[in-house]
Each structure stands twice: as structure tokens, then as C-alpha cells.
Design an enzyme around this catalytic site. Structure first.
Site, PDB file in Angstrom:
ATOM      1  N   ALA A 211      36.321 -19.261  46.767  1.00 25.50           N
ATOM      2  CA  ALA A 211      36.262 -17.836  46.450  1.00 25.50           C
ATOM      3  C   ALA A 211      37.609 -17.116  46.390  1.00 25.50           C
ATOM      4  O   ALA A 211      37.765 -16.165  45.628  1.00 25.50           O
ATOM      5  CB  ALA A 211      35.364 -17.123  47.459  1.00 25.50           C
ATOM      6  N   ALA A 212      38.551 -17.498  47.237  1.00 28.24           N
ATOM      7  CA  ALA A 212      39.808 -16.744  47.315  1.00 28.24           C
ATOM      8  C   ALA A 212      40.664 -17.010  46.078  1.00 28.24           C
ATOM      9  O   ALA A 212      40.620 -18.102  45.518  1.00 28.24           O
ATOM     10  CB  ALA A 212      40.563 -17.129  48.579  1.00 28.24           C
ATOM     11  N   GLY A 214      39.534 -13.933  45.267  1.00 22.80           N
ATOM     12  CA  GLY A 214      38.424 -12.994  45.244  1.00 22.80           C
ATOM     13  C   GLY A 214      38.033 -12.404  43.909  1.00 22.80           C
ATOM     14  O   GLY A 214      37.141 -11.553  43.874  1.00 22.80           O
ATOM     15  N   GLY A 215      38.625 -12.836  42.819  1.00 21.06           N
ATOM     16  CA  GLY A 215      38.308 -12.231  41.528  1.00 21.06           C
ATOM     17  C   GLY A 215      36.848 -12.373  41.141  1.00 21.06           C
ATOM     18  O   GLY A 215      36.165 -11.390  40.861  1.00 21.06           O
ATOM     19  N   LYS A 216      36.357 -13.600  41.122  1.00 19.17           N
ATOM     20  CA  LYS A 216      34.989 -13.826  40.660  1.00 19.17           C
ATOM     21  C   LYS A 216      33.959 -13.353  41.677  1.00 19.17           C
ATOM     22  O   LYS A 216      32.931 -12.792  41.311  1.00 19.17           O
ATOM     23  CB  LYS A 216      34.791 -15.299  40.320  1.00 19.17           C
ATOM     24  N   ASP A 261      36.001 -25.721  54.618  1.00 18.09           N
ATOM     25  CA  ASP A 261      36.015 -26.672  53.510  1.00 18.09           C
ATOM     26  C   ASP A 261      34.615 -26.732  52.907  1.00 18.09           C
ATOM     27  O   ASP A 261      33.677 -27.248  53.525  1.00 18.09           O
ATOM     28  CB  ASP A 261      36.444 -28.047  54.031  1.00 18.09           C
ATOM     29  N   ASP A 280      34.561 -22.882  41.278  1.00 18.96           N
ATOM     30  CA  ASP A 280      35.811 -22.748  40.529  1.00 18.96           C
ATOM     31  C   ASP A 280      36.856 -23.533  41.333  1.00 18.96           C
ATOM     32  O   ASP A 280      37.657 -22.950  42.056  1.00 18.96           O
ATOM     33  CB  ASP A 280      36.203 -21.279  40.396  1.00 18.96           C
ATOM     34  N   TYR A 307      37.922 -35.116  43.164  1.00 18.89           N
ATOM     35  CA  TYR A 307      37.757 -34.094  44.201  1.00 18.89           C
ATOM     36  C   TYR A 307      36.804 -33.002  43.726  1.00 18.89           C
ATOM     37  O   TYR A 307      35.936 -32.542  44.478  1.00 18.89           O
ATOM     38  CB  TYR A 307      39.123 -33.512  44.529  1.00 18.89           C
ATOM     39  N   CYS A 330      40.521 -23.473  34.864  1.00 20.82           N
ATOM     40  CA  CYS A 330      41.521 -22.920  33.939  1.00 20.82           C
ATOM     41  C   CYS A 330      42.443 -24.036  33.466  1.00 20.82           C
ATOM     42  O   CYS A 330      43.670 -23.915  33.488  1.00 20.82           O
ATOM     43  CB  CYS A 330      42.321 -21.795  34.597  1.00 20.82           C
TER      44      CYS A 330
END
Length: 398
Positions: A211-212, A214-216, A261, A280, A307, A330
Site C-alpha cells: 500500500a505505501a 498510499g496513492g492507490k 510482510d 501492486d 517474488y 509500472c
């Protein structure tokens, strides 16, 4: 073929094996086109409007009060754009500050240089005019030093150089009242579309596994009107701090932040069943622009792909039947994108779903994966779209 590879190696600072892999995937001409596009930023910088606090028109009006010219995206009422100008001529100063890759690419767009990005500087005093360069001496900006050489190499925070001239011109958005009020979040268009494709609903349990900063995840909260159970997981403590600050700035209360994790999701959340999960994962970021050079080796890319598949395998253990999983990166490689979707489809039994919005192009074909499935995947290319290189896949658990 050797001459073609050498021509690209002479033009772009990428490892030879990575160039060879991209050529195998795209061909020589297209690889050159992709890498050339990556050297330049997008022409339209995108911002996500925080619709919990304002409309696009209200954000545009706020920017106008600060002499910033912004306009609404033609298709999305929660996206505002600012046009970049450049490349610009830069004043050259005798003293230089050499910076890391991330800092150099940020300074290119007008960001100030913060001390953690400085690698070396000689005899620089506070108040000196300096040129900012990367380790290959690409001149990316010029400005006024706010620290001595020793201070900028020892400091863990603070502005080392006030950038007065950058290769491309973009307003200092984080210094605006609109930013302080939490009216927007800087985010690329494909990243904004990723949360829309997840299609979160109020009242649902939603997990963002990476998450960090934090955009999405803050966009997900925005889309459900801050009404639901959103779990944001990340293992980076500095990034988690940034995410919490963003949540506070944006006025979001529905996000529960859990350090940890997410490859051990069942251990972190033993009693949770999720309606939707966003992955993501850490990726090679080969689609991020502007890109001055690249250091990834192909064996590292292959390890990353393995991974990334661990996150997908773990996600389905806490996803409800008929639950939705969205995967995004990306980057440009098939190994980190289509091959991971193929693994989810053939090995884990997940259904690849058609999705909207669809502003990019279909995924890349491989000989042993049906075209009917790859055409449901979405890609953005820097040489075709005015965006970073990006990939999105939407999956459903049986």
C-alpha cells in the site's frame, strides 16, 4: 544483430543483457522507441482530485489563485492535469552536486534536492549556486545550496539545494495551499485507473497488499466514500509514515495500516476474508519516466517475477469466493506482467476478467497463452501513450 544492440547501448545507459531481453520482446526499432520515450517525462502531469473534499473545478480555481494553470482531464471528472514545459536551457555553475538516480529524475521535473539524495559535493557552501548532476554527469537542474558539502552528505532530511532551474518545468505542487488542504494526490493516469478497475464498493473489506506510500489505497477509500474496511499493508516503516501522513492530509479514516510482510497475509490477517485485493508489488519500474539510466540485471528481474507471484498465491488464501484481485506494475517486461497472469490463470485457476476503464492496449501475446485471455489485460506504453509504462490485470477467484 550485434551492431543493432551496440547502437542502442551507445544511446542508452542500460545493462547489455537487459537491452537484449527488450529487443527479444519488442525488436530493435521498438526497443529504441521505448527507451527514447522513457528519457522524457509525460507532457501532461496528472493529479487525482480528492473528491471527499472538493471537485475538479474547485481544485482548478484554488490553483488559479496560486498562479498555476490546470485543466480537467477530458474523460475523467476526478483527474486534473498540468502541462509540463521543456526541455529548458540550464545555467551551468562551477560547483556541482552529484545525486542518486531517484533524486536526479525528480530534480529534472523541478523538485528541490533533499539531502538523502546527495552522493557527493566538493567545497560547496550554503548560498552557493550549484549545478545538480547524476553520476554520469547528466545536468538535470541548477539552484542555490542550502547546506555545505558536509551537511548535505550527513543530513538525513532537509532541502540541500533549492532548485531554481530544471530541465522541465512543473510547479512546486507540495508547496501549494491545495496540497496542504489535501485537495489532490499526484498520481499517473494508469495508477488512477487501477483503483477504478478494482471497482470497490462501500461496506466491503478491501486489502492493498503493497500500500505505501498510499496513492492507490487512499483512492480506494475515496471511491467508497470512506465507508468500508480497508487494510493497507507494507513492510517499509518510512513509507508507512508517509502513508499515514497522506491519510491525515486527505481526511481519510477508513484505512487500517498494518506493518508487515504481505507474503504472510494469512498470518497477518488470520480471520479476514476480503471482497477485493489490490496487488501492486515491488517491480523493476522500467516504465517510470523520466529515466536517465537503468541498473537492473536480468537475473534480478526474474527473481522479482518469482517474488511477485508469491503475493498472488498468498492473496487467494484470504480472498472470498467470487472475490476480485487486481494486479498492476509500472514496468514493461513480460516476466513481471503477462507471465504472472498466465501463472495465476493456469496454476491457480483464477479467471482473467475484462475490465473498464480501458485506455491502453491489450496485453502482449505469448505462444502458449490464449489470445482471448491476453486481450483482457491492459498495457500502457511510453512511446504510444502520454503515460508511464504500466500494466493492469483483473482476476476473479472461482
Amino acid at each position: 544483430m550485434k551492431e543493432n544492440i551496440n547502437q542502442i547501448l551507445d544511446s542508452f545507459l542500460y545493462p547489455k543483457a537487459l537491452i537484449e531481453r527488450l529487443i527479444a520482446q519488442y525488436g530493435v526499432k521498438r526497443t529504441y522507441s521505448l527507451l527514447d520515450a522513457l528519457k522524457k517525462p509525460v507532457t501532461q502531469y496528472t493529479l487525482r482530485v480528492n473528491t471527499l473534499k472538493c471537485t475538479a473545478d474547485e481544485l482548478i480555481d484554488q490553483f488559479a489563485e496560486e498562479d498555476i494553470d490546470a485543466h480537467q482531464h477530458p474523460c475523467y471528472d476526478d483527474v486534473v492535469q498540468i502541462k509540463l514545459s521543456g526541455p529548458n536551457e540550464l545555467p551551468v555553475h562551477p560547483k556541482t552536486v552529484t545525486v542518486d538516480k531517484f533524486a536526479a529524475e525528480s530534480v529534472m521535473l523541478g523538485a528541490h534536492l533533499y539531502a538523502p539524495g546527495a552522493l557527493r559535493s566538493k567545497k560547496t557552501l550554503s548560498g552557493d549556486k550549484v549545478s545538480v548532476v547524476d553520476k554520469y554527469d547528466h545536468h538535470v537542474g541548477s539552484g542555490i545550496s542550502r547546506m555545505t558539502s558536509r551537511e548535505m552528505l550527513e543530513a538525513k532530511k532537509g532541502i540541500a539545494v533549492d532548485i531554481t532551474h530544471s530541465m522541465y518545468t512543473l510547479p512546486h505542487l507540495r508547496e501549494t495551499k491545495a496540497y496542504e488542504k489535501g485537495l489532490f494526490y499526484s498520481q499517473s493516469l494508469p495508477a488512477i485507473l487501477t483503483s477504478k478497475i478494482l471497482d470497490p464498493r462501500p461496506g466491503e473489506t478491501i486489502i492493498d497488499m503493497n500500500a505505501a506510500p498510499g496513492g492507490k489505497v487512499t483512492h480506494i477509500a475515496q471511491l467508497i466514500l470512506d465507508d468500508g474496511k480497508i487494510i493497507a499493508i507494507d513492510r517499509s516503516k518510512p513509507k508507512i509514515k508517509r502513508m499515514r501522513r497522506h491519510c491525515e492530509r486527505l481526511g481519510i479514516n477508513s484505512i487500517k495500516v498494518i506493518p508487515g510482510d504481505s507474503c504472510k497475509l494469512q498470518t497477518l490477517l488470520p480471520s479476514v476474508e476480503a471482497d477485493r485485493i489490490l496487488i501492486d508489488p515491488p517491480c523493476s519500474a522500467l516504465g517510470v519516466r523520466p529515466k536517465l539510466y537503468e541498473i537492473w540485471q536480468v537475473d534480478e528481474l526474474d527473481a522479482l517475477a518469482r517474488y511477485q507471484r508469491r503475493f498472488i498465491k498468498e492473496a487467494i488464501n484470504v480472498l472470498k469466493p467470487e472475490g476480485i484481485l487486481v494486479y498492476s506494475t509500472c514496468t514493461l517486461t513480460q516476466e513481471e506482467n503477462e507471465f504472472n497472469m498466465k501463472s495465476a490463470y493456469t496454476e491457480l485457476g483464477l479467471e482473467i476478467m475484462s475490465h473498464e476503464p480501458f485506455e491502453g492496449v491489450s496485453g502482449e501475446l505469448s505462444s502458449d497463452f490464449p489470445q482471448t485471455e491476453t486481450e483482457k489485460l491492459q498495457r500502457f506504453y511510453p512511446d504510444i501513450h502520454d503515460t508511464p509504462g504500466f500494466f493492469i490485470g483483473k482476476l476473479k477467484k472461482p
